[in-house]
Write a protein that holds these residues in place. Structure first.
Motif, PDB file in Angstrom:
ATOM      1  N   THR A 192      20.360  16.155  44.267  1.00 31.45           N
ATOM      2  CA  THR A 192      20.462  15.971  42.827  1.00 31.45           C
ATOM      3  C   THR A 192      20.909  17.256  42.166  1.00 31.45           C
ATOM      4  O   THR A 192      20.627  18.346  42.643  1.00 31.45           O
ATOM      5  N   GLU A 193      21.561  17.133  41.049  1.00 36.16           N
ATOM      6  CA  GLU A 193      22.052  18.296  40.310  1.00 36.16           C
ATOM      7  C   GLU A 193      20.888  19.150  39.868  1.00 36.16           C
ATOM      8  O   GLU A 193      19.920  18.659  39.286  1.00 36.16           O
ATOM      9  N   PRO A 194      20.931  20.460  40.150  1.00 36.55           N
ATOM     10  CA  PRO A 194      19.809  21.310  39.758  1.00 36.55           C
ATOM     11  C   PRO A 194      19.621  21.365  38.244  1.00 36.55           C
ATOM     12  O   PRO A 194      20.591  21.374  37.504  1.00 36.55           O
ATOM     13  N   SER A 195      18.385  21.399  37.829  1.00 36.35           N
ATOM     14  CA  SER A 195      18.073  21.508  36.407  1.00 36.35           C
ATOM     15  C   SER A 195      16.621  21.931  36.268  1.00 36.35           C
ATOM     16  O   SER A 195      15.877  22.002  37.247  1.00 36.35           O
ATOM     17  N   ALA A 196      16.222  22.214  35.052  1.00 36.39           N
ATOM     18  CA  ALA A 196      14.825  22.549  34.785  1.00 36.39           C
ATOM     19  C   ALA A 196      14.026  21.254  34.769  1.00 36.39           C
ATOM     20  O   ALA A 196      13.545  20.798  33.746  1.00 36.39           O
ATOM     21  N   ASP A 197      13.907  20.593  35.940  1.00 37.55           N
ATOM     22  CA  ASP A 197      13.312  19.269  36.026  1.00 37.55           C
ATOM     23  C   ASP A 197      11.800  19.368  36.198  1.00 37.55           C
ATOM     24  O   ASP A 197      11.208  20.440  36.219  1.00 37.55           O
ATOM     25  N   ASP A 198      11.189  18.185  36.389  1.00 38.89           N
ATOM     26  CA  ASP A 198       9.738  18.132  36.484  1.00 38.89           C
ATOM     27  C   ASP A 198       9.217  18.904  37.692  1.00 38.89           C
ATOM     28  O   ASP A 198       8.141  19.506  37.636  1.00 38.89           O
ATOM     29  N   ASP A 199       9.994  18.892  38.813  1.00 31.92           N
ATOM     30  CA  ASP A 199       9.540  19.592  40.005  1.00 31.92           C
ATOM     31  C   ASP A 199       9.440  21.096  39.753  1.00 31.92           C
ATOM     32  O   ASP A 199       8.469  21.738  40.151  1.00 31.92           O
ATOM     33  N   THR A 200      10.454  21.664  39.083  1.00 32.61           N
ATOM     34  CA  THR A 200      10.433  23.093  38.783  1.00 32.61           C
ATOM     35  C   THR A 200       9.256  23.433  37.880  1.00 32.61           C
ATOM     36  O   THR A 200       8.548  24.413  38.096  1.00 32.61           O
ATOM     37  N   LYS A 201       9.045  22.624  36.850  1.00 29.57           N
ATOM     38  CA  LYS A 201       7.922  22.871  35.944  1.00 29.57           C
ATOM     39  C   LYS A 201       6.593  22.732  36.663  1.00 29.57           C
ATOM     40  O   LYS A 201       5.650  23.491  36.405  1.00 29.57           O
ATOM     41  N   ASP A 202       6.532  21.777  37.600  1.00 27.45           N
ATOM     42  CA  ASP A 202       5.287  21.571  38.335  1.00 27.45           C
ATOM     43  C   ASP A 202       4.980  22.772  39.213  1.00 27.45           C
ATOM     44  O   ASP A 202       3.827  23.236  39.269  1.00 27.45           O
ATOM     45  N   ARG A 203       5.982  23.322  39.892  1.00 25.99           N
ATOM     46  CA  ARG A 203       5.776  24.510  40.715  1.00 25.99           C
ATOM     47  C   ARG A 203       5.274  25.669  39.854  1.00 25.99           C
ATOM     48  O   ARG A 203       4.340  26.380  40.238  1.00 25.99           O
ATOM     49  N   SER A 204       5.886  25.861  38.713  1.00 25.38           N
ATOM     50  CA  SER A 204       5.486  26.961  37.836  1.00 25.38           C
ATOM     51  C   SER A 204       4.076  26.769  37.313  1.00 25.38           C
ATOM     52  O   SER A 204       3.309  27.733  37.195  1.00 25.38           O
ATOM     53  N   SER A 205       3.708  25.541  36.999  1.00 30.51           N
ATOM     54  CA  SER A 205       2.371  25.289  36.462  1.00 30.51           C
ATOM     55  C   SER A 205       1.290  25.494  37.509  1.00 30.51           C
ATOM     56  O   SER A 205       0.126  25.761  37.179  1.00 30.51           O
ATOM     57  N   ARG A 206       1.652  25.384  38.789  1.00 35.25           N
ATOM     58  CA  ARG A 206       0.690  25.581  39.881  1.00 35.25           C
ATOM     59  C   ARG A 206       0.671  27.021  40.382  1.00 35.25           C
ATOM     60  O   ARG A 206      -0.111  27.362  41.270  1.00 35.25           O
ATOM     61  N   ALA A 207       1.521  27.854  39.832  1.00 43.27           N
ATOM     62  CA  ALA A 207       1.633  29.231  40.315  1.00 43.27           C
ATOM     63  C   ALA A 207       0.424  30.065  39.906  1.00 43.27           C
ATOM     64  O   ALA A 207      -0.137  29.904  38.815  1.00 43.27           O
ATOM     65  N   GLU A 208       0.058  30.968  40.797  1.00 47.86           N
ATOM     66  CA  GLU A 208      -0.991  31.954  40.553  1.00 47.86           C
ATOM     67  C   GLU A 208      -0.420  33.326  40.885  1.00 47.86           C
ATOM     68  O   GLU A 208       0.515  33.452  41.677  1.00 47.86           O
ATOM     69  N   PRO A 209      -0.975  34.404  40.318  1.00 47.41           N
ATOM     70  CA  PRO A 209      -0.561  35.744  40.743  1.00 47.41           C
ATOM     71  C   PRO A 209      -0.823  35.921  42.237  1.00 47.41           C
ATOM     72  O   PRO A 209      -1.754  35.315  42.784  1.00 47.41           O
ATOM     73  N   PRO A 210      -0.043  36.722  42.926  1.00 49.82           N
ATOM     74  CA  PRO A 210      -0.221  36.886  44.374  1.00 49.82           C
ATOM     75  C   PRO A 210      -1.563  37.508  44.710  1.00 49.82           C
ATOM     76  O   PRO A 210      -2.044  38.402  44.014  1.00 49.82           O
ATOM     77  N   ARG A 211      -2.158  37.023  45.809  1.00 48.30           N
ATOM     78  CA  ARG A 211      -3.464  37.548  46.219  1.00 48.30           C
ATOM     79  C   ARG A 211      -3.352  38.501  47.415  1.00 48.30           C
ATOM     80  O   ARG A 211      -4.160  39.417  47.549  1.00 48.30           O
ATOM     81  N   GLU A 212      -2.361  38.271  48.289  1.00 49.49           N
ATOM     82  CA  GLU A 212      -2.147  39.177  49.431  1.00 49.49           C
ATOM     83  C   GLU A 212      -1.378  40.373  48.904  1.00 49.49           C
ATOM     84  O   GLU A 212      -0.158  40.468  49.008  1.00 49.49           O
ATOM     85  N   LEU A 213      -2.112  41.317  48.302  1.00 49.26           N
ATOM     86  CA  LEU A 213      -1.495  42.280  47.398  1.00 49.26           C
ATOM     87  C   LEU A 213      -2.067  43.680  47.581  1.00 49.26           C
ATOM     88  O   LEU A 213      -3.268  43.849  47.770  1.00 49.26           O
ATOM     89  N   VAL A 214      -1.175  44.674  47.529  1.00 48.50           N
ATOM     90  CA  VAL A 214      -1.579  46.079  47.445  1.00 48.50           C
ATOM     91  C   VAL A 214      -1.012  46.628  46.148  1.00 48.50           C
ATOM     92  O   VAL A 214       0.210  46.672  45.972  1.00 48.50           O
ATOM     93  N   ARG A 215      -1.879  47.005  45.214  1.00 46.55           N
ATOM     94  CA  ARG A 215      -1.426  47.536  43.937  1.00 46.55           C
ATOM     95  C   ARG A 215      -1.039  49.014  44.081  1.00 46.55           C
ATOM     96  O   ARG A 215      -1.531  49.737  44.936  1.00 46.55           O
ATOM     97  N   TRP A 216      -0.149  49.421  43.195  1.00 43.95           N
ATOM     98  CA  TRP A 216       0.324  50.802  43.211  1.00 43.95           C
ATOM     99  C   TRP A 216      -0.758  51.743  42.710  1.00 43.95           C
ATOM    100  O   TRP A 216      -1.428  51.482  41.711  1.00 43.95           O
ATOM    101  N   ASN A 217      -0.907  52.863  43.405  1.00 46.00           N
ATOM    102  CA  ASN A 217      -1.849  53.905  43.004  1.00 46.00           C
ATOM    103  C   ASN A 217      -1.052  55.070  42.426  1.00 46.00           C
ATOM    104  O   ASN A 217      -0.398  55.810  43.171  1.00 46.00           O
ATOM    105  N   PRO A 218      -1.066  55.259  41.105  1.00 46.63           N
ATOM    106  CA  PRO A 218      -0.258  56.325  40.503  1.00 46.63           C
ATOM    107  C   PRO A 218      -0.799  57.722  40.764  1.00 46.63           C
ATOM    108  O   PRO A 218      -0.122  58.717  40.501  1.00 46.63           O
TER     109      PRO A 218
END
Length: 468
Positions: A53-79
């Motif tokens: 199907t032609e790509p667009s800002a469809d329901d699947d894209t919105k659904d993925r974004s709505s289920r997104a969380e910040p990454p947990r397997e993460l090392v934050r920068w130490n300034p």
């Protein structure tokens, strides 16, 4: 020359026999070229991609974004300049890997400097503020300096395109491989996919003997490595980890030991360096977690209201911007490259010049065809563990993408100046404000090495200082 039976069979099966309408008019060399193109195409894959199907800002894209969380397997920068025990352990592990010769590097160098007003491959852009040294001078210089420091060469795999291949090979040869040992440099071309008509799904022809082809995206790296037998070479060289980067960032830390160490100690198969986004609408892909898997959502696919979400302290909830610097285990690269599923193609609707049914060139005024490409970051959810590591934007992420303004040569050179001035300051060396610095990796890779070579410094006076 007759058309090979297997080509006829494929064209018949997928309804693409129209591409042979001028076969009998072609010279033998043109027929041979055309056959090579046709034999290289996976018609079933292109048919599946074209039928999507032609790509667009469809329901699947919105659904993925709505289920997104910040990454947990993460090392934050130490300034802080004081390294934590975890950072020290990671750096020690990374140095051990470099000393053992278990690390290689890949650069994606298929792009030209068109957007920079530069008529050559982007890696040949003169970025040195004093010498005019190219981006490749700085990248290859880092690898040479790392080999000097750790006693092992770091093989460099350079992915080119048809547009840059010959030029880059000649540039490396004429410039002594920018100081690298030619035995440890491998050039390989990016693959291609044919464009198909938006309405009919028919292959378009650029010439009577040539399909309208386009590069298959940075995700085509995996197919290119497999097709050029470079995965086997990596294994025969004993390379266990591969640092991947794009060619346009002269400030990156190639094969950064601390990044390597975190990657290995976490058990990650694919790791990504990120920087904190400057604003919700900054054009950087976002590292997120969806259904327990680390993934990237392109900035254009993230709904504005979700991208703008904030934490209680006012910081962006989705902050981790992709720098396109990755680490792969070689085993993971091989597994994904040889998988039947692999990475998926994505459609892009573009204006594609072609010849019509009469052989007359057509320059379409509007998008008329689908191009297909793969994205390397889509390997992330295929990894059993995918680490996200934050780094300093000011130190490591200053790409050269635009002729002026943000992410331009001016901003990259200014960033290099800040980095080098910081090194001098750490060494307790005063530099006049008006002096333009350039410290090439052949002289010093970092502030620590600059300090050891302090007795080699010339008087710091005048309007520029070049150390190489």
């Amino acid at each position: 020359m007759e058309v090979p039976p297997q080509v006829i069979e494929q064209l018949n099966r997928y309804g693409q026999t129209h591409v042979l309408r001028w076969w009998d008019e072609l010279e033998v060399t043109q027929q041979q070229l055309f056959c090579e193109q046709l034999c290289s195409i996976d018609f079933s894959l292109i048919a599946r991609a074209a039928a999507a199907t032609e790509p667009s800002a469809d329901d699947d894209t919105k659904d993925r974004s709505s289920r997104a969380e910040p990454p947990r397997e993460l090392v934050r920068w130490n300034p802080s300049s004081a390294k934590s025990p975890e950072q020290q352990a990671a750096a020690a592990k990374g140095k051990e890997l470099l000393q053992q010769g278990k690390v290689g590097a890949i650069v994606v160098a298929g792009g030209q400097g068109t957007r920079l007003g530069f008529p050559k491959a982007k890696g040949l852009f003169p970025i040195g503020p004093v010498s005019g040294a190219t981006i490749f001078d700085f990248l290859c210089g880092q690898l040479k300096a790392l080999a000097r420091r750790y006693g092992k060469e770091i093989p460099y795999f350079v992915m080119t395109s048809d547009a840059t291949h010959d030029e880059l090979v000649e540039a490396f040869k004429s410039r002594g491989y920018f100081g690298l040992d030619p035995q440890h440099v491998r050039f390989f071309r990016q693959g291609h996919t044919p464009a198909v008509d938006r309405e009919t799904g028919k292959l378009l022809l650029a010439e009577k003997y040539s399909l309208a082809l386009s590069p298959d995206g940075h995700g085509g790296l995996l197919d290119a490595l497999k097709n050029h037998h470079l995965l086997e070479e990596m294994q025969s060289r004993g390379l266990e980890h591969i640092y991947y980067h794009q060619v346009d960032n002269p400030c990156l830390k190639l094969c950064d030991p601390e990044f390597l160490g975190h990657h290995v100690l976490s058990g990650s198969e694919m790791s990504t360096k990120v920087v904190a986004k400057a604003s919700p609408d900054e054009k950087l892909g976002l590292l997120v977690e969806i259904d327990g898997k680390t993934q990237i959502i392109e900035y254009s696919d993230m709904p504005a209201e979700i991208a703008a979400q904030r934490n209680p302290d006012g910081s962006l909830r989705f902050w981790a911007g992709n720098t396109a610097c990755h680490l792969f285990s070689t085993e993971f690269l091989t597994r994904v490259a040889k998988s039947e599923d692999g990475l998926s193609f994505h459609q892009a609707l573009k204006k594609v010049p072609h010849i019509d049914d009469r052989g007359i060139p057509v320059d379409p005024p509007e998008p008329n065809a689908w191009k297909f490409e793969k994205f390397i970051f889509e390997a992330l959810p295929l990894a059993r563990v995918a680490l996200v590591l934050e780094t300093s934007r000011e130190r490591e992420f200053n790409p050269v993408k635009n002729e002026s303004g943000n992410d331009s040569p001016d901003t990259a050179r200014a960033a290099l100046q800040r980095i080098w001035r910081d090194w001098f300051q750490e060494c307790g060396i005063a530099v006049p404000a008006e002096t333009i610095l350039e410290v090439q990796p052949s002289f010093a890779l970092d502030a620590e090495e600059l300090a050891t070579r302090r007795n080699l410094l010339p008087p710091i006076e005048g309007d520029s200082l070049l150390l190489k």
